[in-house]
Design a protein around this motif. Structure first.
Motif, PDB file in Angstrom:
ATOM      1  N   TYR A  30       0.893  -1.155   0.000  1.00 10.42           N
ATOM      2  CA  TYR A  30       0.000   0.000   0.000  1.00 10.42           C
ATOM      3  C   TYR A  30       0.933   1.206   0.000  1.00 10.42           C
ATOM      4  O   TYR A  30       1.528   1.515   1.038  1.00 10.42           O
ATOM      5  CB  TYR A  30      -0.869   0.039   1.254  1.00 10.42           C
ATOM      6  CG  TYR A  30      -1.859  -1.113   1.396  1.00 10.42           C
ATOM      7  CD1 TYR A  30      -2.983  -1.206   0.575  1.00 10.42           C
ATOM      8  CD2 TYR A  30      -1.688  -2.085   2.377  1.00 10.42           C
ATOM      9  CE1 TYR A  30      -3.900  -2.241   0.730  1.00 10.42           C
ATOM     10  CE2 TYR A  30      -2.602  -3.109   2.540  1.00 10.42           C
ATOM     11  CZ  TYR A  30      -3.701  -3.184   1.714  1.00 10.42           C
ATOM     12  OH  TYR A  30      -4.617  -4.200   1.872  1.00 10.42           O
ATOM     13  N   LYS A  33       4.151   0.962   2.086  1.00  6.04           N
ATOM     14  CA  LYS A  33       3.935   0.041   3.219  1.00  6.04           C
ATOM     15  C   LYS A  33       3.818  -1.396   2.689  1.00  6.04           C
ATOM     16  O   LYS A  33       2.958  -1.688   1.843  1.00  6.04           O
ATOM     17  CB  LYS A  33       2.649   0.444   3.958  1.00  6.04           C
ATOM     18  CG  LYS A  33       2.106  -0.589   4.902  1.00  6.04           C
ATOM     19  CD  LYS A  33       2.847  -0.601   6.197  1.00  6.04           C
ATOM     20  CE  LYS A  33       2.644  -1.930   6.921  1.00  6.04           C
ATOM     21  NZ  LYS A  33       3.573  -2.158   7.994  1.00  6.04           N
ATOM     22  N   ALA A  35       2.476  -4.717   3.148  1.00  6.26           N
ATOM     23  CA  ALA A  35       1.485  -5.402   3.991  1.00  6.26           C
ATOM     24  C   ALA A  35       1.687  -6.917   3.934  1.00  6.26           C
ATOM     25  O   ALA A  35       1.461  -7.618   4.917  1.00  6.26           O
ATOM     26  CB  ALA A  35       0.078  -5.042   3.547  1.00  6.26           C
ATOM     27  N   PRO A  54      -0.314 -10.447  15.092  1.00  2.00           N
ATOM     28  CA  PRO A  54      -0.710  -9.218  15.782  1.00  2.00           C
ATOM     29  C   PRO A  54      -1.485  -8.261  14.868  1.00  2.00           C
ATOM     30  O   PRO A  54      -1.524  -8.463  13.647  1.00  2.00           O
ATOM     31  CB  PRO A  54       0.626  -8.597  16.213  1.00  2.00           C
ATOM     32  CG  PRO A  54       1.669  -9.253  15.400  1.00  2.00           C
ATOM     33  CD  PRO A  54       1.146 -10.565  14.938  1.00  2.00           C
ATOM     34  N   ASN A  55      -2.060  -7.231  15.442  1.00  2.00           N
ATOM     35  CA  ASN A  55      -2.766  -6.200  14.663  1.00  2.00           C
ATOM     36  C   ASN A  55      -1.822  -5.653  13.605  1.00  2.00           C
ATOM     37  O   ASN A  55      -0.658  -5.364  13.896  1.00  2.00           O
ATOM     38  CB  ASN A  55      -3.228  -5.049  15.568  1.00  2.00           C
ATOM     39  CG  ASN A  55      -4.276  -5.491  16.565  1.00  2.00           C
ATOM     40  OD1 ASN A  55      -4.209  -5.169  17.741  1.00  2.00           O
ATOM     41  ND2 ASN A  55      -5.256  -6.240  16.122  1.00  2.00           N
ATOM     42  N   GLY A  56      -2.339  -5.549  12.373  1.00  2.00           N
ATOM     43  CA  GLY A  56      -1.530  -4.984  11.295  1.00  2.00           C
ATOM     44  C   GLY A  56      -0.566  -5.978  10.660  1.00  2.00           C
ATOM     45  O   GLY A  56       0.263  -5.592   9.832  1.00  2.00           O
ATOM     46  N   ALA A  57      -0.693  -7.283  11.007  1.00  2.00           N
ATOM     47  CA  ALA A  57       0.265  -8.286  10.497  1.00  2.00           C
ATOM     48  C   ALA A  57       0.068  -8.574   9.014  1.00  2.00           C
ATOM     49  O   ALA A  57       0.992  -9.011   8.329  1.00  2.00           O
ATOM     50  CB  ALA A  57       0.135  -9.577  11.292  1.00  2.00           C
ATOM     51  N   GLY A  58      -1.157  -8.379   8.506  1.00  2.00           N
ATOM     52  CA  GLY A  58      -1.414  -8.657   7.090  1.00  2.00           C
ATOM     53  C   GLY A  58      -2.508  -9.684   6.855  1.00  2.00           C
ATOM     54  O   GLY A  58      -2.780 -10.063   5.707  1.00  2.00           O
ATOM     55  N   LYS A  59      -3.184 -10.117   7.927  1.00  2.00           N
ATOM     56  CA  LYS A  59      -4.191 -11.189   7.795  1.00  2.00           C
ATOM     57  C   LYS A  59      -5.358 -10.769   6.901  1.00  2.00           C
ATOM     58  O   LYS A  59      -5.713 -11.472   5.956  1.00  2.00           O
ATOM     59  CB  LYS A  59      -4.731 -11.580   9.188  1.00  2.00           C
ATOM     60  CG  LYS A  59      -3.646 -12.020  10.151  1.00  2.00           C
ATOM     61  CD  LYS A  59      -4.203 -12.360  11.517  1.00  2.00           C
ATOM     62  CE  LYS A  59      -4.848 -11.196  12.245  1.00  2.00           C
ATOM     63  NZ  LYS A  59      -3.910 -10.107  12.622  1.00  2.00           N
ATOM     64  N   THR A  60      -5.949  -9.604   7.193  1.00  2.00           N
ATOM     65  CA  THR A  60      -7.108  -9.161   6.402  1.00  2.00           C
ATOM     66  C   THR A  60      -6.696  -8.922   4.961  1.00  2.00           C
ATOM     67  O   THR A  60      -7.444  -9.246   4.023  1.00  2.00           O
ATOM     68  CB  THR A  60      -7.714  -7.878   7.023  1.00  2.00           C
ATOM     69  OG1 THR A  60      -8.119  -8.195   8.345  1.00  2.00           O
ATOM     70  CG2 THR A  60      -8.909  -7.381   6.234  1.00  2.00           C
ATOM     71  N   THR A  61      -5.501  -8.364   4.754  1.00  2.00           N
ATOM     72  CA  THR A  61      -5.024  -8.119   3.389  1.00  2.00           C
ATOM     73  C   THR A  61      -4.991  -9.435   2.612  1.00  2.00           C
ATOM     74  O   THR A  61      -5.454  -9.508   1.462  1.00  2.00           O
ATOM     75  CB  THR A  61      -3.628  -7.470   3.425  1.00  2.00           C
ATOM     76  OG1 THR A  61      -3.720  -6.253   4.154  1.00  2.00           O
ATOM     77  CG2 THR A  61      -3.094  -7.219   2.037  1.00  2.00           C
ATOM     78  N   GLU A 172     -11.805 -13.081  11.554  1.00  2.00           N
ATOM     79  CA  GLU A 172     -12.190 -12.946  12.970  1.00  2.00           C
ATOM     80  C   GLU A 172     -13.686 -13.210  13.162  1.00  2.00           C
ATOM     81  O   GLU A 172     -14.438 -12.342  13.608  1.00  2.00           O
ATOM     82  CB  GLU A 172     -11.803 -11.556  13.487  1.00  2.00           C
ATOM     83  CG  GLU A 172     -10.309 -11.310  13.416  1.00  2.00           C
ATOM     84  CD  GLU A 172      -9.906  -9.954  13.973  1.00  2.00           C
ATOM     85  OE1 GLU A 172     -10.548  -9.501  14.920  1.00  2.00           O
ATOM     86  OE2 GLU A 172      -8.953  -9.362  13.446  1.00  2.00           O
ATOM     87  N   HIS A 205      -7.707 -14.065  16.501  1.00  2.00           N
ATOM     88  CA  HIS A 205      -6.782 -13.747  17.589  1.00  2.00           C
ATOM     89  C   HIS A 205      -6.915 -14.779  18.715  1.00  2.00           C
ATOM     90  O   HIS A 205      -6.250 -14.653  19.732  1.00  2.00           O
ATOM     91  CB  HIS A 205      -7.057 -12.347  18.139  1.00  2.00           C
ATOM     92  CG  HIS A 205      -6.665 -11.257  17.185  1.00  2.00           C
ATOM     93  ND1 HIS A 205      -5.355 -11.012  16.831  1.00  2.00           N
ATOM     94  CD2 HIS A 205      -7.399 -10.363  16.493  1.00  2.00           C
ATOM     95  CE1 HIS A 205      -5.309 -10.008  15.975  1.00  2.00           C
ATOM     96  NE2 HIS A 205      -6.542  -9.599  15.745  1.00  2.00           N
TER      97      HIS A 205
HETATM   98  N1  LIG Z   1      -6.250   0.131   2.299  1.00  2.00           N
HETATM   99  C1  LIG Z   1      -5.091   0.295   2.936  1.00  2.00           C
HETATM  100  N2  LIG Z   1      -4.283   1.328   2.666  1.00  2.00           N
HETATM  101  C2  LIG Z   1      -3.095   1.497   3.280  1.00  2.00           C
HETATM  102  N3  LIG Z   1      -2.614   0.662   4.215  1.00  2.00           N
HETATM  103  C3  LIG Z   1      -3.378  -0.404   4.536  1.00  2.00           C
HETATM  104  C4  LIG Z   1      -4.648  -0.640   3.920  1.00  2.00           C
HETATM  105  N4  LIG Z   1      -5.166  -1.779   4.439  1.00  2.00           N
HETATM  106  C5  LIG Z   1      -4.264  -2.228   5.345  1.00  2.00           C
HETATM  107  N5  LIG Z   1      -3.194  -1.408   5.399  1.00  2.00           N
HETATM  108  C6  LIG Z   1      -1.984  -1.589   6.234  1.00  2.00           C
HETATM  109  O1  LIG Z   1      -1.445  -2.872   5.931  1.00  2.00           O
HETATM  110  C7  LIG Z   1      -1.026  -3.536   7.116  1.00  2.00           C
HETATM  111  C8  LIG Z   1      -1.763  -4.867   7.243  1.00  2.00           C
HETATM  112  O2  LIG Z   1      -3.120  -4.599   7.569  1.00  2.00           O
HETATM  113  P1  LIG Z   1      -4.194  -5.766   7.770  1.00  2.00           P
HETATM  114  O3  LIG Z   1      -5.534  -5.127   7.892  1.00  2.00           O
HETATM  115  O4  LIG Z   1      -4.019  -6.766   6.695  1.00  2.00           O
HETATM  116  O5  LIG Z   1      -3.720  -6.377   9.172  1.00  2.00           O
HETATM  117  P2  LIG Z   1      -4.427  -7.476  10.098  1.00  2.00           P
HETATM  118  O6  LIG Z   1      -3.413  -8.531  10.379  1.00  2.00           O
HETATM  119  O7  LIG Z   1      -5.709  -7.938   9.515  1.00  2.00           O
HETATM  120  O8  LIG Z   1      -4.696  -6.644  11.427  1.00  2.00           O
HETATM  121  P3  LIG Z   1      -5.860  -6.780  12.558  1.00  2.00           P
HETATM  122  O9  LIG Z   1      -5.505  -7.975  13.398  1.00  2.00           O
HETATM  123  O10 LIG Z   1      -5.710  -5.514  13.319  1.00  2.00           O
HETATM  124  O11 LIG Z   1      -7.174  -6.900  11.866  1.00  2.00           O
HETATM  125  C9  LIG Z   1      -1.270  -2.554   8.260  1.00  2.00           C
HETATM  126  O12 LIG Z   1      -0.067  -1.876   8.534  1.00  2.00           O
HETATM  127  C10 LIG Z   1      -2.319  -1.614   7.726  1.00  2.00           C
HETATM  128  O13 LIG Z   1      -2.168  -0.328   8.303  1.00  2.00           O
END
Ligand SMILES: Nc1ncnc2c1ncn2[C@@H]1O[C@H](COP(=O)(O)OP(=O)(O)OP(=O)(O)O)[C@@H](O)[C@H]1O
Length: 319
Positions: A30, A33, A35, A54-61, A172, A205
């Motif tokens: 992104y 960044k 991800a 952890p939060n922000g690890a990349g799971k949702t991406t 989640e 989590h």
């Molecule tokens: N649309 C976006 N634009 C810019 N950065 C993004 C975007 N979506 C996610 N990120 C960044 O990419 C990284 C991974 O985010 P992601 O949502 O995949 O994490 P996650 O593991 O699902 O976190 P959580 O456990 O908090 O849900 C984070 O640093 C987030 O800030």
């Protein structure tokens, strides 16, 4: 492993259509960044994997790429041998999804939505059973917009599970649920899994959720897969330490300290002393503490804690 099995594994690893899902060397940026950083995850047919990090690890991406909501910056992604964007509506309909940001139609009632799903998937005979299992039966006349967060999540799980699903993508899925509802959802998922043998990927989590529902667990941090395996393998791969906790007067602790190995440190946590040791040291140390307890006529309140998956996770993520 036989030569035939080795050959089949080799073929499967290089032919995405042999997996339900193949994520090969996938990165996602992104802006600047990162991800996801060269992630490879292959999910076999009928296999359910867990993503923990952890939060922000990349799971949702990762899940959003799978769902076709995001394009990878590089690498290959396939679902049942096809790129997610090329799946036809029928194939898409066989993917059950629970996403944090996925909104259900708020103007319908719960019953109307369930009826709509029955209409979309007429071959599934078990609408009522699933409604009951997920604790939705008393909510059928309620408008979706008026549901609580946990009730909405249970309805999303109904929508993901109902019908002839081959793949579940769950982000989640029980984060808003109380303990009893969470267990009801796990039971519903495990029962449907037995009946349908779908594949799945679950970001969570909850260690216990991953252990209950997933055949294999991936620890992800900072966009990279750090470790994977089933719960047993993860515990074995990572030689975690056993903790021995007890309460004791200072003079006895000093006496004990003299006989401790250098790599088994003793620390004080509130009123409790704790020795952290490798598994091969545990029996000797426990024996020594019990002997001190007996010979001095004391109660040392000894508690021994085996490493858990959570310990493995914390130590992998900390590294
Ligand atoms: N649309 C976006 N634009 C810019 N950065 C993004 C975007 N979506 C996610 N990120 C960044 O990419 C990284 C991974 O985010 P992601 O949502 O995949 O994490 P996650 O593991 O699902 O976190 P959580 O456990 O908090 O849900 C984070 O640093 C987030 O800030």
């Amino acid at each position: 492993m036989s030569r035939l099995n080795m050959h089949m594994n080799h073929v499967a690893n290089h032919r995405p259509e042999f997996h339900a899902v193949a994520f090969t060397d996938v990165s996602k940026l992104y802006g600047d960044k990162i991800a996801l950083d060269r992630v490879t995850v292959h999910i076999a047919h009928g296999e359910v994997i867990g993503l923990l990090g952890p939060n922000g690890a990349g799971k949702t991406t990762l899940l959003e790429i799978l769902e076709g909501l995001q394009e990878p910056s590089s690498g290959l992604v396939s679902i049942f041998g096809k790129r997610p964007a090329l799946l036809n509506p029928g194939e898409r309909g066989r993917i059950g999804i629970v996403f944090q940001r996925y909104a259900l139609p708020s103007e319908l009632t719960v019953g109307q939505l369930c009826d709509l799903y029955q209409h979309m998937y007429p071959a599934d005979p078990d609408k009522q059973g699933l409604i009951t299992q997920l604790g939705l039966a008393h909510l059928l006349t309620q408008q979706i917009g008026d549901l609580s967060a946990g009730q909405t999540q249970r309805l999303s799980i109904f929508a993901a599970l109902y019908g002839d699903k081959s793949l579940l993508v769950l982000d989640e899925p029980t984060s808003a649920l109380d303990v009893r509802s969470r267990r009801a959802v796990w039971d519903a998922l495990l029962l449907r899994k037995q009946q349908r043998n779908f594949s799945g990927v679950i970001a969570t989590h909850h260690m216990e959720e991953a252990m209950e529902l997933c055949d294999r667990i991936y620890f992800i941090d900072n966009g990279k897969i750090r470790m994977s395996g089933n719960a047993q393998e993860l515990l074995q791969q990572h030689a975690c330490r056993i903790s021995i906790k007890f309460t004791a007067p200072a003079w006895l602790v000093e006496e004990l300290k003299e006989s401790l190995p250098a790599d088994a440190p003793l620390t004080l946590h509130g009123q409790q002393h704790m020795i952290s040791c490798a598994s091969h040291q545990a029996a000797g140390l426990i024996g020594a503490i019990l002997l001190l307890e007996q010979t001095n006529g004391l109660r040392l309140n000894l508690v021994v804690t085996q490493p858990s998956l959570e310990d493995v996770y914390l130590s992998v993520i900390a590294n």
